[in-house]
Every structure is written in C-alpha cells, then in structure tokens.
Design a protein around this motif. Structure first.
Motif, PDB file in Angstrom:
ATOM      1  N   SER A 129       0.884  -1.158   0.000  1.00 31.25           N
ATOM      2  CA  SER A 129       0.000   0.000   0.000  1.00 31.25           C
ATOM      3  C   SER A 129       0.922   1.209   0.000  1.00 31.25           C
ATOM      4  O   SER A 129       2.139   1.067   0.175  1.00 31.25           O
ATOM      5  N   GLU A 130       0.362   2.386  -0.183  1.00 28.66           N
ATOM      6  CA  GLU A 130       1.207   3.561  -0.346  1.00 28.66           C
ATOM      7  C   GLU A 130       2.180   3.722   0.820  1.00 28.66           C
ATOM      8  O   GLU A 130       1.770   3.857   1.974  1.00 28.66           O
ATOM      9  N   GLY A 131       3.477   3.661   0.504  1.00 26.94           N
ATOM     10  CA  GLY A 131       4.514   3.839   1.506  1.00 26.94           C
ATOM     11  C   GLY A 131       4.826   2.625   2.359  1.00 26.94           C
ATOM     12  O   GLY A 131       5.671   2.688   3.239  1.00 26.94           O
ATOM     13  N   VAL A 132       4.153   1.505   2.112  1.00 24.53           N
ATOM     14  CA  VAL A 132       4.385   0.274   2.881  1.00 24.53           C
ATOM     15  C   VAL A 132       4.930  -0.784   1.931  1.00 24.53           C
ATOM     16  O   VAL A 132       4.262  -1.177   0.978  1.00 24.53           O
ATOM     17  N   HIS A 133       6.159  -1.232   2.191  1.00 30.43           N
ATOM     18  CA  HIS A 133       6.844  -2.171   1.318  1.00 30.43           C
ATOM     19  C   HIS A 133       7.111  -3.469   2.073  1.00 30.43           C
ATOM     20  O   HIS A 133       7.493  -3.441   3.246  1.00 30.43           O
ATOM     21  N   VAL A 134       6.894  -4.594   1.406  1.00 30.05           N
ATOM     22  CA  VAL A 134       7.115  -5.898   2.032  1.00 30.05           C
ATOM     23  C   VAL A 134       7.854  -6.820   1.076  1.00 30.05           C
ATOM     24  O   VAL A 134       7.791  -6.661  -0.143  1.00 30.05           O
ATOM     25  N   ALA A 135       8.547  -7.782   1.655  1.00 28.33           N
ATOM     26  CA  ALA A 135       9.216  -8.826   0.880  1.00 28.33           C
ATOM     27  C   ALA A 135       9.041 -10.141   1.614  1.00 28.33           C
ATOM     28  O   ALA A 135       9.310 -10.225   2.817  1.00 28.33           O
ATOM     29  N   GLU A 136       8.571 -11.147   0.887  1.00 27.09           N
ATOM     30  CA  GLU A 136       8.484 -12.493   1.446  1.00 27.09           C
ATOM     31  C   GLU A 136       9.901 -13.050   1.470  1.00 27.09           C
ATOM     32  O   GLU A 136      10.515 -13.214   0.411  1.00 27.09           O
ATOM     33  N   LEU A 137      10.429 -13.323   2.644  1.00 27.82           N
ATOM     34  CA  LEU A 137      11.804 -13.819   2.750  1.00 27.82           C
ATOM     35  C   LEU A 137      11.859 -15.337   2.647  1.00 27.82           C
ATOM     36  O   LEU A 137      12.585 -15.875   1.825  1.00 27.82           O
ATOM     37  N   LEU A 138      11.117 -16.018   3.500  1.00 29.34           N
ATOM     38  CA  LEU A 138      11.106 -17.476   3.519  1.00 29.34           C
ATOM     39  C   LEU A 138       9.748 -17.981   3.969  1.00 29.34           C
ATOM     40  O   LEU A 138       9.051 -17.308   4.725  1.00 29.34           O
ATOM     41  N   ALA A 139       9.401 -19.177   3.517  1.00 31.61           N
ATOM     42  CA  ALA A 139       8.185 -19.828   3.999  1.00 31.61           C
ATOM     43  C   ALA A 139       8.447 -21.318   4.119  1.00 31.61           C
ATOM     44  O   ALA A 139       8.998 -21.929   3.198  1.00 31.61           O
ATOM     45  N   GLY A 140       8.073 -21.860   5.254  1.00 33.11           N
ATOM     46  CA  GLY A 140       8.184 -23.299   5.478  1.00 33.11           C
ATOM     47  C   GLY A 140       6.805 -23.888   5.667  1.00 33.11           C
ATOM     48  O   GLY A 140       5.792 -23.266   5.330  1.00 33.11           O
ATOM     49  N   GLU A 141       6.766 -25.070   6.234  1.00 31.23           N
ATOM     50  CA  GLU A 141       5.484 -25.731   6.464  1.00 31.23           C
ATOM     51  C   GLU A 141       4.721 -25.112   7.635  1.00 31.23           C
ATOM     52  O   GLU A 141       3.491 -25.160   7.672  1.00 31.23           O
ATOM     53  N   ARG A 142       5.429 -24.531   8.614  1.00 29.12           N
ATOM     54  CA  ARG A 142       4.770 -24.047   9.823  1.00 29.12           C
ATOM     55  C   ARG A 142       4.890 -22.549  10.065  1.00 29.12           C
ATOM     56  O   ARG A 142       4.231 -22.022  10.968  1.00 29.12           O
ATOM     57  N   ALA A 143       5.739 -21.852   9.320  1.00 26.34           N
ATOM     58  CA  ALA A 143       5.915 -20.414   9.545  1.00 26.34           C
ATOM     59  C   ALA A 143       6.462 -19.753   8.277  1.00 26.34           C
ATOM     60  O   ALA A 143       7.051 -20.412   7.428  1.00 26.34           O
ATOM     61  N   SER A 144       6.238 -18.439   8.193  1.00 26.93           N
ATOM     62  CA  SER A 144       6.810 -17.647   7.107  1.00 26.93           C
ATOM     63  C   SER A 144       7.416 -16.379   7.696  1.00 26.93           C
ATOM     64  O   SER A 144       7.006 -15.911   8.768  1.00 26.93           O
ATOM     65  N   VAL A 145       8.405 -15.826   6.986  1.00 28.79           N
ATOM     66  CA  VAL A 145       9.129 -14.647   7.444  1.00 28.79           C
ATOM     67  C   VAL A 145       9.000 -13.554   6.389  1.00 28.79           C
ATOM     68  O   VAL A 145       9.233 -13.808   5.200  1.00 28.79           O
ATOM     69  N   ARG A 146       8.632 -12.349   6.837  1.00 32.37           N
ATOM     70  CA  ARG A 146       8.449 -11.229   5.920  1.00 32.37           C
ATOM     71  C   ARG A 146       9.200 -10.004   6.438  1.00 32.37           C
ATOM     72  O   ARG A 146       9.130  -9.659   7.612  1.00 32.37           O
ATOM     73  N   TYR A 147       9.897  -9.334   5.534  1.00 35.51           N
ATOM     74  CA  TYR A 147      10.545  -8.043   5.809  1.00 35.51           C
ATOM     75  C   TYR A 147       9.521  -6.943   5.537  1.00 35.51           C
ATOM     76  O   TYR A 147       8.713  -7.055   4.612  1.00 35.51           O
TER      77      TYR A 147
END
Length: 123
Positions: free
Chosen positions: A15-33
């Motif tokens: 969204s405007e001014g909000v930036h995200v990157a999917e770093l990693l995803a496994g079977e039980r958790a995911s990590v986002r910057y």
C-alpha cells in the motif's frame, strides 16, 4: 535448510509507503521483511495467523483492537503502542490491528507468521 537475504527478494509496495518482501516460507511459519515510510500506514486488518514481529529500525505505532497485543513479552491492552528499534510484539490470530509511522524516519522490521501466510490480505 533455506537461507535468504532481503537483497535477493522482491520488495513490493503493498500500500502507499508500505513495502514488504516475502523472505522465507516453510510448512509451519513464514518470514516477511517490512519497510514503512514516514506518514504511511498499514490499514486495520486481521488474519488467522499468529504474527510475531521485531522492529529493527525506527519508531512504529502499533494500533491494537479489542483484546490487545503483547509487546516485549508483556500483555498490553487495546489502543496505540509505541515500538522503538529492538522492540518485539505478538499479535494473536484473529486480533484486529494496524500500524502507522508517525516519525520522520523509515521503520524497518521483520514479521513471522504461523502458520505461513502468503501476501498481505490488506494489499
């Protein structure tokens, strides 16, 4: 084992001014910057996944709906909560929440979702 750097992942403007990157995803958790520019906000939303986050830089205002959230290991109520660099938070699944950068500097951090979550639903 998977290893990722932010530089090798695509950062998108959710969204405007909000930036995200999917770093990693496994079977039980995911990590986002995430990176939030001054004045930008993540709109109020909820999701079934538990969300644990860590602010690495800047000052973020976390807005928690009824039920509150956990900040630095302590339960806090609904309302606005200031998070500085090196602060951590936990949003239970189903808990309405939002975030805003009211400072003059960038906010950066990392979110972990369990179970894994693909893409922000508020995008």
């Amino acid at each position: 084992m998977d290893i990722a750097t932010r530089e090798e992942r695509e950062v998108v403007e959710a969204s405007e001014g909000v930036h995200v990157a999917e770093l990693l995803a496994g079977e039980r958790a995911s990590v986002r910057y995430f990176r939030i520019e001054p004045g930008a906000r993540v709109p109020e939303h909820d999701h079934p996944e538990e969300q644990a986050g860590y602010v690495t830089q800047g000052v973020l205002t976390l807005v928690a709906g009824d039920g509150g959230v956990v900040v630095d290991g302590e339960p806090v109520g609904a309302g606005e909560h200031r998070l500085d660099g090196d602060d951590a938070y936990l949003v239970p699944g189903g808990q309405p929440h939002a975030a805003v950068n009211r400072s003059d500097g960038l906010v950066e951090g990392v979110d972990v979702f369990a179970p894994p979550r693909s893409g922000p639903g508020w995008r």
